[in-house]
Design a protein around this motif. Structure first.
Motif, PDB file in Angstrom:
ATOM      1  N   ILE A  25       0.829  -1.202   0.000  1.00 28.14           N
ATOM      2  CA  ILE A  25       0.000   0.000   0.000  1.00 28.14           C
ATOM      3  C   ILE A  25       0.865   1.255   0.000  1.00 28.14           C
ATOM      4  O   ILE A  25       0.458   2.318  -0.470  1.00 28.14           O
ATOM      5  CB  ILE A  25      -0.945  -0.018   1.224  1.00 28.14           C
ATOM      6  CG1 ILE A  25      -1.888   1.186   1.212  1.00 28.14           C
ATOM      7  CG2 ILE A  25      -0.154  -0.045   2.511  1.00 28.14           C
ATOM      8  CD1 ILE A  25      -2.769   1.306   0.029  1.00 28.14           C
ATOM      9  N   GLN A  26       2.099   1.140   0.526  1.00 28.75           N
ATOM     10  CA  GLN A  26       2.969   2.323   0.577  1.00 28.75           C
ATOM     11  C   GLN A  26       3.332   2.828  -0.819  1.00 28.75           C
ATOM     12  O   GLN A  26       3.711   3.987  -0.978  1.00 28.75           O
ATOM     13  CB  GLN A  26       4.245   2.008   1.374  1.00 28.75           C
ATOM     14  CG  GLN A  26       5.097   0.901   0.808  1.00 28.75           C
ATOM     15  CD  GLN A  26       4.662  -0.481   1.289  1.00 28.75           C
ATOM     16  OE1 GLN A  26       3.614  -0.624   1.907  1.00 28.75           O
ATOM     17  NE2 GLN A  26       5.463  -1.480   0.984  1.00 28.75           N
ATOM     18  N   GLU A  27       3.212   2.004  -1.834  1.00 31.27           N
ATOM     19  CA  GLU A  27       3.536   2.427  -3.190  1.00 31.27           C
ATOM     20  C   GLU A  27       2.395   3.212  -3.844  1.00 31.27           C
ATOM     21  O   GLU A  27       2.642   4.017  -4.751  1.00 31.27           O
ATOM     22  CB  GLU A  27       3.857   1.201  -4.039  1.00 31.27           C
ATOM     23  CG  GLU A  27       5.058   0.401  -3.515  1.00 31.27           C
ATOM     24  CD  GLU A  27       5.282  -0.870  -4.314  1.00 31.27           C
ATOM     25  OE1 GLU A  27       4.501  -1.088  -5.270  1.00 31.27           O
ATOM     26  OE2 GLU A  27       6.203  -1.638  -3.987  1.00 31.27           O
ATOM     27  N   THR A  28       1.185   2.970  -3.409  1.00 32.81           N
ATOM     28  CA  THR A  28       0.009   3.638  -4.018  1.00 32.81           C
ATOM     29  C   THR A  28      -0.801   4.433  -2.994  1.00 32.81           C
ATOM     30  O   THR A  28      -1.968   4.727  -3.235  1.00 32.81           O
ATOM     31  CB  THR A  28      -0.895   2.581  -4.678  1.00 32.81           C
ATOM     32  OG1 THR A  28      -1.321   1.637  -3.689  1.00 32.81           O
ATOM     33  CG2 THR A  28      -0.170   1.865  -5.799  1.00 32.81           C
ATOM     34  N   ALA A  29      -0.182   4.768  -1.868  1.00 30.41           N
ATOM     35  CA  ALA A  29      -0.936   5.477  -0.815  1.00 30.41           C
ATOM     36  C   ALA A  29      -1.357   6.866  -1.263  1.00 30.41           C
ATOM     37  O   ALA A  29      -2.383   7.382  -0.819  1.00 30.41           O
ATOM     38  CB  ALA A  29      -0.094   5.566   0.458  1.00 30.41           C
ATOM     39  N   HIS A  30      -0.571   7.482  -2.158  1.00 33.03           N
ATOM     40  CA  HIS A  30      -0.900   8.836  -2.611  1.00 33.03           C
ATOM     41  C   HIS A  30      -2.012   8.853  -3.653  1.00 33.03           C
ATOM     42  O   HIS A  30      -2.462   9.932  -4.047  1.00 33.03           O
ATOM     43  CB  HIS A  30       0.347   9.495  -3.187  1.00 33.03           C
ATOM     44  CG  HIS A  30       0.909   8.779  -4.380  1.00 33.03           C
ATOM     45  ND1 HIS A  30       1.643   7.606  -4.272  1.00 33.03           N
ATOM     46  CD2 HIS A  30       0.844   9.058  -5.711  1.00 33.03           C
ATOM     47  CE1 HIS A  30       2.007   7.204  -5.472  1.00 33.03           C
ATOM     48  NE2 HIS A  30       1.532   8.061  -6.360  1.00 33.03           N
ATOM     49  N   LEU A  31      -2.468   7.695  -4.099  1.00 32.87           N
ATOM     50  CA  LEU A  31      -3.508   7.631  -5.121  1.00 32.87           C
ATOM     51  C   LEU A  31      -4.888   7.333  -4.555  1.00 32.87           C
ATOM     52  O   LEU A  31      -5.877   7.469  -5.276  1.00 32.87           O
ATOM     53  CB  LEU A  31      -3.152   6.556  -6.166  1.00 32.87           C
ATOM     54  CG  LEU A  31      -1.818   6.756  -6.901  1.00 32.87           C
ATOM     55  CD1 LEU A  31      -1.561   5.586  -7.844  1.00 32.87           C
ATOM     56  CD2 LEU A  31      -1.819   8.066  -7.669  1.00 32.87           C
ATOM     57  N   VAL A  32      -4.978   6.917  -3.300  1.00 35.70           N
ATOM     58  CA  VAL A  32      -6.267   6.555  -2.721  1.00 35.70           C
ATOM     59  C   VAL A  32      -6.976   7.814  -2.232  1.00 35.70           C
ATOM     60  O   VAL A  32      -6.430   8.925  -2.267  1.00 35.70           O
ATOM     61  CB  VAL A  32      -6.068   5.544  -1.573  1.00 35.70           C
ATOM     62  CG1 VAL A  32      -5.474   4.259  -2.094  1.00 35.70           C
ATOM     63  CG2 VAL A  32      -5.191   6.141  -0.485  1.00 35.70           C
TER      64      VAL A  32
END
Length: 932
Positions: free
Chosen positions: A575-582
């Motif tokens: 999730i740390q790789e896509t946390a800025h997209l949620v």
């Protein structure tokens, strides 16, 4: 005689005569002017002080009780009128006057109750100011004086109501209509004009009222005409219309008057109000007929024009028809939402079977939520209205549980026909969204917790509703499981998890027993319950809900010190790789999971991991916004009011928050235990001074060391800074005492274990700091001496030194036979702090000298760098095509080119067209370069 020869006395007397006669005619109608009035005005003064004045003016003697009562009634009427007009400055002034008058009236009454009109005035002002209140947008529409008066009145409202709290409570419990009778006629008329809905009145009063007759004149007044029975209101209206017509001259008096813009608007608004009143009266009549058809209380609903409204009969056969009308009117402009709720409650009373009951309950719960959005003065649903909505929702779920053939789903068709009167036990699906109602109920509960002050008893009282709300969510989940509604089930499970993940197992066990009783959910442990709920979401939910379930699962594991399980679950999800997209709410949940992971690592003594998890949150300076626990007020922050309002709407309730002071204390303590030994290792590692591990902690430490006077520590930061300075000096006892004195550790459930762990860590880091600092001063040091100095077991000291030597932190060898740590020769060759400072200064001096030499070479070489650039410049100059931008500015000027034309012959500096070829001298330089 000509009028020019009349004396001044005659003119005065005539004017006096005309004025007096005009006033008497206007005042007394057809009464005769007294004979004494025809004389001189000075003579009249003498005669007029007799019986005439006694007849014209009659003085009424009032007792203090009557006087203060009349003043109370008049001021109360003025206050209510000002409140209706939003004139809060006038209302505040009159309330203050009213307080003084009532104080005097209370002394006269001697224990008797105050007038009910005063109670009504206080009740309405308190409702408008305290209960309903005003939002910032509503206050901004008022002028500055009224806005300040509103706030002032709100602050002083308790002073006005506390002396009469008992009588005010009795009035609120049983409001009487006598207060309306005590008001003046103008105030009563204004109250009637404000009511836009039909009001039930006695049947005997349905006819239009006759105009009130004037009082008969007293005996001896000299008039027995029938004109004394004219209506006063009609006289006022006729006189006003006549005065208006008199201003219009000639044919204009008989022309049709064109209404002005204000008159047209007022007429239109009156027409709209009358239409809405007629609609509301019809609806009220229908609701009243549905509630109690057979009761005859002597009242009749009055519609437009004072005509009685016929009560339509609402029965089970016509329930769908009335329900369809109400549902269609929902959301339209001018629809009274409270009246809609009353109508649906009336329809609920005549429902003949479970199917009709479910239909009405679905519409009723939705209508109750609609009314919450228009509640003035609050940003959340009132508690009483929320409780009614929850009761209706529980009744709907109970009806669906008892009648399994009825299902409610979002994909079903709308079913509002009359076939349900002949209800049979057959499967039928109703259109609706129970999960939407559950989510709205949960959102309103959270919104109320956001708005209530968490440090007041109201917040604790509101928190008691969390368990009944959780029971409603569990009930809805079981219904979705029975009906196999997958999407609704996943949304309900997420809502249930949001009430469990931040609580400890002890609290969750009590909540489960209170909500579920002795069912299977309550029989399993809280950890198993959360694991079961998350597993079902991992398998069936969409990606967004799966991410939220995983983050809540990580938070719950970290809360119970299951750090490795939580860390592995977080790393496997990526999730740390896509946390800025949620979405924003999921980002907030991700930040909360990281913060809780840092606290769990710190409680287990994993200092490096705790620092890694909390560094980004604390170093950003926006930990309040990242964790949705407030809005930081910073000078450089530029935020629009809309963004600030949106951010405040995302705030989490107070009882869910992570303590920011505890989080900062964990970060600073971890930074101290990592940074102080790293700074001490600068003797053997010069990179340690230039690249700090924690810039924030290093900045705080430097600022504290620059202070001229440092007193005893008072807050958390000062305690950590004092402990860090003691640790750097080798005083591990003082460092331990400073850290243990921090009061914020009491918030941790294992406070004593944490303090013991910190004491051991400080001893170990103090030993490492000591070895790094004095490794250049000793040839060898004994292990027994180090163990005694830092109060550590000898095996622990031996293991620590072996690890430091193995990792290359110390250039030394460990002699196990003699029990000493022998430092290598490289440590002695390493310079001391003074020598390091001297070497640093000499290095800077060499750099400065080298820089000066380069500048001097550029000057003597005509701005060309020796070497390859000089050769390249010679080749370009030989072709006469110089590079314009590679030369310094003084070579581009024509004057310098004329002054130094030999540069082309000396070093091949190009001429060409650069700066017009350096002027004419530039061309000569080019030719010189060609000859060379």
């Amino acid at each position: 005689m000509s009028r020019f020869f009349r004396s001044a006395q005659d003119s005065d007397s005539d004017s006096e005569l005309s004025s007096s006669s005009g006033s008497e005619l206007s005042d007394d109608g057809l009464q005769q002017r007294p004979a004494a009035a025809s004389g001189n005005r000075f003579a009249r003064a003498g005669f007029g002080s007799g019986s005439d004045s006694d007849d014209d003016v009659k003085r009424v003697m009032k007792t203090p009780k009557e006087k203060y009562t009349d003043e109370t009634v008049a001021l109360s009427s003025a206050v209510l009128k000002a409140v209706r007009a939003d004139e809060w400055n006038t209302a505040a002034t009159n309330v203050e006057k009213l307080k003084g008058v009532v104080k005097k009236l209370g002394g006269v009454l001697k224990g008797e109750s105050l007038p009910s009109v005063y109670m009504r005035c206080l009740a309405k002002v308190e409702d408008c100011v305290v209960v309903e209140g005003r939002t910032k947008e509503q206050l901004s529409k008022l002028n500055a004086v009224d806005a300040r008066a509103f706030n002032k009145l709100k602050q002083r409202m308790r002073d006005y109501t506390s002396p009469v709290a008992k009588q005010l409570a009795e009035y609120r419990a049983n409001p009487t209509d006598s207060a309306d009778d005590e008001l003046p006629q103008a105030a009563a008329e204004s109250d009637e004009s404000d009511d836009e809905q039909a009001v039930p009145v006695p049947a005997a009063r349905t006819a239009r009222k006759a105009p009130a007759a004037r009082k008969a004149p007293a005996a001896g007044s000299g008039s027995g005409s029938d004109d004394s029975y004219w209506d006063s209101d009609s006289e006022v209206s006729e006189s006003s219309s006549e005065s208006e017509d008199e201003r219009r001259v000639g044919f204009a008096r008989w022309l049709k008057k064109t209404p002005t813009k204000d008159e047209g608007t007022a007429k239109k608004s009156r027409k709209e109000r009358s239409q809405r009143a007629a609609q509301a009266s019809a609806a009220a009549a229908a609701a009243a007929a549905a509630g109690d058809e057979d009761e005859d209380d002597g009242f009749t609903a009055v519609g437009k024009g004072g005509k009685a409204v016929q009560k339509p009969a609402v029965t089970a056969e016509s329930l769908n028809k009335n329900l369809r009308v109400i549902v269609d009117a929902r959301g339209r402009k001018g629809t009274d939402k409270k009246e809609t709720v009353r109508q649906l409650e009336a329809l609920l009373g005549v429902a003949a079977n479970p199917l009709q009951k479910c239909k009405v309950l679905l519409a009723l719960v939705s209508a109750q939520f609609d009314g919450a959005s228009s509640t003035p003065g609050t940003n959340y649903m009132p508690v009483e209205q929320w409780n009614r909505a929850q009761a209706c929702l529980n009744e709907l779920l109970a009806t669906l549980e008892a009648n399994s053939q009825i299902t409610v789903s979002e994909s079903a068709e709308v079913h509002l026909d009359d076939s349900d009167v002949k209800y049979v036990d057959e499967a039928i699906a109703l259109n609706g969204s129970i999960v939407g109602l559950v989510e709205r109920l949960d959102d309103e509960f959270g919104r109320s917790l956001q708005q209530i002050d968490p440090h007041t008893p109201d917040y604790i009282s509101r928190m008691r509703d969390s368990v009944p709300l959780y029971a409603t969510i569990v009930r809805a989940q079981h219904y979705f499981e029975r009906c196999a509604l997958k999407d609704s089930l996943c949304r309900a499970v997420v809502r249930r998890l949001e009430h469990l993940y931040y609580r400890t197992d002890q609290v969750n066990r009590q909540v489960e027993e209170a909500a579920c009783g002795k069912t299977a959910d309550a029989a399993s442990s809280p950890e198993e319950t959360i694991q079961k709920l998350c597993s079902s979401l991992y398998q069936n939910a969409d990606p967004a809900l799966r991410v939220r379930a995983m983050l809540m699962h990580v938070f719950n594991h970290a809360l119970h010190k299951r750090y490795h399980v939580a860390r592995d679950l977080l790393l496997m999800s990526h999730i740390q790789e896509t946390a800025h997209l949620v979405d924003v709410s999921t980002q907030i949940l991700y930040n909360r999971a990281l913060a809780q992971l840092g606290l769990a690592a710190f409680r287990l003594g994993m200092i490096q991991e705790a620092f890694d998890h909390t560094a980004d949150l604390i170093s950003s300076g926006h930990q309040r916004e990242l964790l949705a626990q407030g809005v930081s007020q910073q000078r450089t922050q530029q935020m629009s009011p809309a963004d600030e309002q949106l951010m405040r709407q995302r705030q989490l309730p107070f009882h869910i928050n992570i303590n920011l002071e505890l989080l900062e204390c964990v970060f600073l303590t971890s930074s101290m235990l990592i940074e102080i030994p790293y700074v001490a290792s600068a003797n053997t590692n010069p990179e340690a001074r230039r690249t700090p591990i924690s810039r924030g902690f290093r900045r705080m430490l430097d600022f504290n060391e620059r202070q001229v006077f440092v007193g005893p520590p008072e807050n958390t930061r000062e305690h950590v800074m004092a402990s860090a300075k003691a640790l750097a000096a080798g005083d591990w006892v003082a460092s331990r005492d400073y850290i243990s004195a921090i009061k914020i550790w009491s918030l941790l459930p294992d406070c004593d274990d944490v303090k013991e762990m910190l004491a051991r860590k400080i001893q170990i880091e103090a030993l490492r700091t000591y070895l790094f600092t004095y490794s250049t001063q000793f040839e060898a040091v004994g292990l027994d001496d180090l163990a005694a100095m830092f109060d550590l077991p000898r095996p622990k000291v031996h293991a620590l030194l072996a690890r430091m030597v193995y990792h290359g932190e110390l250039q030394a060898s460990l002699d196990e036979v003699s029990g000493v740590l022998a430092f290598s020769r490289a440590n002695f060759e390493a310079s001391s702090r003074l020598q390091q400072t001297a070497l640093a200064l000499s290095s800077k001096a060499n750099t400065f000298a080298d820089f000066n030499e380069r500048i001097f070479e550029l000057k003597i070489n005509g701005g060309q760098v020796p070497g390859d650039r000089q050769q390249a410049g010679f080749e370009q100059g030989s072709r006469g095509q110089g590079d314009r931008d590679s030369r310094p500015s003084y070579q581009r000027s024509g004057r310098d080119g004329q002054r130094n034309p030999g540069y082309g012959r000396r070093d091949g500096a190009p001429g060409g067209r650069g700066g017009r070829g350096g002027g004419r001298g530039g061309r000569g330089g080019s030719r010189g370069a060609d000859r060379a």
